[in-house]
Scaffold this motif. Structure first.
Motif, mmCIF file in Angstrom:
data_model
loop_
_atom_site.group_PDB
_atom_site.id
_atom_site.type_symbol
_atom_site.label_atom_id
_atom_site.label_comp_id
_atom_site.label_asym_id
_atom_site.label_seq_id
_atom_site.Cartn_x
_atom_site.Cartn_y
_atom_site.Cartn_z
ATOM 1 N N LEU A 14 -9.149 -10.614 5.311
ATOM 2 C CA LEU A 14 -8.133 -11.132 6.219
ATOM 3 C C LEU A 14 -8.065 -10.161 7.388
ATOM 4 N N GLY A 15 -8.468 -10.617 8.549
ATOM 5 C CA GLY A 15 -8.513 -9.718 9.697
ATOM 6 C C GLY A 15 -9.461 -8.574 9.411
ATOM 7 N N ALA A 16 -8.985 -7.356 9.589
ATOM 8 C CA ALA A 16 -9.828 -6.178 9.383
ATOM 9 C C ALA A 16 -9.734 -5.629 7.967
ATOM 10 N N VAL A 17 -8.917 -6.240 7.105
ATOM 11 C CA VAL A 17 -8.717 -5.738 5.747
ATOM 12 C C VAL A 17 -9.565 -6.548 4.768
ATOM 13 N N LYS A 18 -10.271 -5.815 3.894
ATOM 14 C CA LYS A 18 -11.196 -6.468 2.965
ATOM 15 C C LYS A 18 -10.992 -5.935 1.555
ATOM 16 N N ALA A 19 -10.989 -6.841 0.581
ATOM 17 C CA ALA A 19 -11.002 -6.477 -0.835
ATOM 18 C C ALA A 19 -12.352 -6.882 -1.394
ATOM 19 N N ALA A 20 -13.028 -5.951 -2.043
ATOM 20 C CA ALA A 20 -14.308 -6.227 -2.695
ATOM 21 C C ALA A 20 -14.073 -6.183 -4.201
ATOM 22 N N ILE A 21 -14.523 -7.213 -4.894
ATOM 23 C CA ILE A 21 -14.349 -7.303 -6.344
ATOM 24 C C ILE A 21 -15.687 -6.985 -6.993
ATOM 25 N N TRP A 22 -15.651 -6.000 -7.900
ATOM 26 C CA TRP A 22 -16.854 -5.506 -8.578
ATOM 27 C C TRP A 22 -16.792 -5.891 -10.042
ATOM 28 N N ASN A 33 -13.111 -4.422 -11.084
ATOM 29 C CA ASN A 33 -12.417 -3.419 -10.284
ATOM 30 C C ASN A 33 -12.376 -3.930 -8.849
ATOM 31 N N VAL A 34 -11.398 -3.470 -8.107
ATOM 32 C CA VAL A 34 -11.240 -3.909 -6.713
ATOM 33 C C VAL A 34 -11.146 -2.689 -5.814
ATOM 34 N N THR A 35 -11.911 -2.712 -4.733
ATOM 35 C CA THR A 35 -11.768 -1.698 -3.695
ATOM 36 C C THR A 35 -11.238 -2.379 -2.439
ATOM 37 N N VAL A 36 -10.386 -1.670 -1.717
ATOM 38 C CA VAL A 36 -9.774 -2.225 -0.510
ATOM 39 C C VAL A 36 -10.135 -1.307 0.655
ATOM 40 N N SER A 37 -10.542 -1.906 1.761
ATOM 41 C CA SER A 37 -10.912 -1.107 2.933
ATOM 42 C C SER A 37 -10.484 -1.816 4.205
ATOM 43 N N ARG A 38 -10.466 -1.040 5.287
ATOM 44 C CA ARG A 38 -10.160 -1.584 6.613
ATOM 45 C C ARG A 38 -11.365 -1.343 7.496
ATOM 46 N N THR A 49 -12.709 2.316 6.323
ATOM 47 C CA THR A 49 -11.855 3.395 5.852
ATOM 48 C C THR A 49 -10.943 2.857 4.762
ATOM 49 N N ASP A 50 -10.426 3.761 3.952
ATOM 50 C CA ASP A 50 -9.443 3.363 2.946
ATOM 51 C C ASP A 50 -8.038 3.808 3.348
ATOM 52 N N SER A 51 -7.860 4.039 4.649
ATOM 53 C CA SER A 51 -6.570 4.411 5.214
ATOM 54 C C SER A 51 -5.998 3.214 5.975
ATOM 55 N N PHE A 52 -4.695 2.972 5.780
ATOM 56 C CA PHE A 52 -4.064 1.794 6.362
ATOM 57 C C PHE A 52 -2.807 2.183 7.123
ATOM 58 N N GLY A 53 -2.599 1.533 8.249
ATOM 59 C CA GLY A 53 -1.386 1.724 9.020
ATOM 60 C C GLY A 53 -0.312 0.744 8.591
ATOM 61 N N PRO A 58 0.855 -5.629 5.168
ATOM 62 C CA PRO A 58 0.996 -7.022 4.710
ATOM 63 C C PRO A 58 -0.355 -7.658 4.360
ATOM 64 N N LEU A 59 -1.403 -7.325 5.122
ATOM 65 C CA LEU A 59 -2.731 -7.869 4.821
ATOM 66 C C LEU A 59 -3.295 -7.261 3.544
ATOM 67 N N VAL A 60 -3.027 -5.975 3.317
ATOM 68 C CA VAL A 60 -3.456 -5.333 2.068
ATOM 69 C C VAL A 60 -2.825 -6.066 0.885
ATOM 70 N N ALA A 61 -1.541 -6.321 0.964
ATOM 71 C CA ALA A 61 -0.845 -7.029 -0.120
ATOM 72 C C ALA A 61 -1.456 -8.405 -0.365
ATOM 73 N N LYS A 62 -1.785 -9.109 0.713
ATOM 74 C CA LYS A 62 -2.339 -10.461 0.571
ATOM 75 C C LYS A 62 -3.744 -10.443 -0.019
ATOM 76 N N VAL A 63 -4.617 -9.540 0.435
ATOM 77 C CA VAL A 63 -5.984 -9.535 -0.110
ATOM 78 C C VAL A 63 -5.985 -9.078 -1.568
ATOM 79 N N VAL A 64 -5.081 -8.155 -1.923
ATOM 80 C CA VAL A 64 -4.998 -7.711 -3.310
ATOM 81 C C VAL A 64 -4.480 -8.846 -4.192
ATOM 82 N N ASP A 65 -3.498 -9.592 -3.710
ATOM 83 C CA ASP A 65 -2.989 -10.741 -4.461
ATOM 84 C C ASP A 65 -4.089 -11.786 -4.656
ATOM 85 N N GLN A 66 -4.837 -12.065 -3.601
ATOM 86 C CA GLN A 66 -5.926 -13.042 -3.705
ATOM 87 C C GLN A 66 -7.031 -12.543 -4.632
#
Length: 78
Positions: A14-22, A33-38, A49-53, A58-66
């Protein structure tokens, strides 16, 4: 023969935020396992990066929920 780099079984972006499912095979079955990056662009190169502003959260929450929903619906253990 060189070992192939493992790829995620699914990605959610979603936008610049990505969740990768392994997917990992364990003695008790498949686990995920899930990794989240921007993603961001530095010059002409894309980086991550794994740093978020504040505005990314809100996008982190949404990609993790999905990601959770995708793992749950895949029918395998988490």
């Amino acid at each position: 023969m060189p070992k192939q780099k493992q790829q995620p079984v699914h990605e959610i972006r979603l936008g610049a935020v990505k969740a990768a499912i392994w997917e990992n095979e364990t003695s008790v079955g498949v686990r995920h396992n899930v990794t989240v990056s921007r993603l961001y662009k530095e010059g002409e190169e894309w980086r991550n990066t794994d740093s978020f502003g504040r505005d990314d959260l809100p996008l982190v929450a949404k990609v993790v929920d999905q990601a959770h929903s995708w793992i749950f619906e895949s029918g395998t253990s988490g």
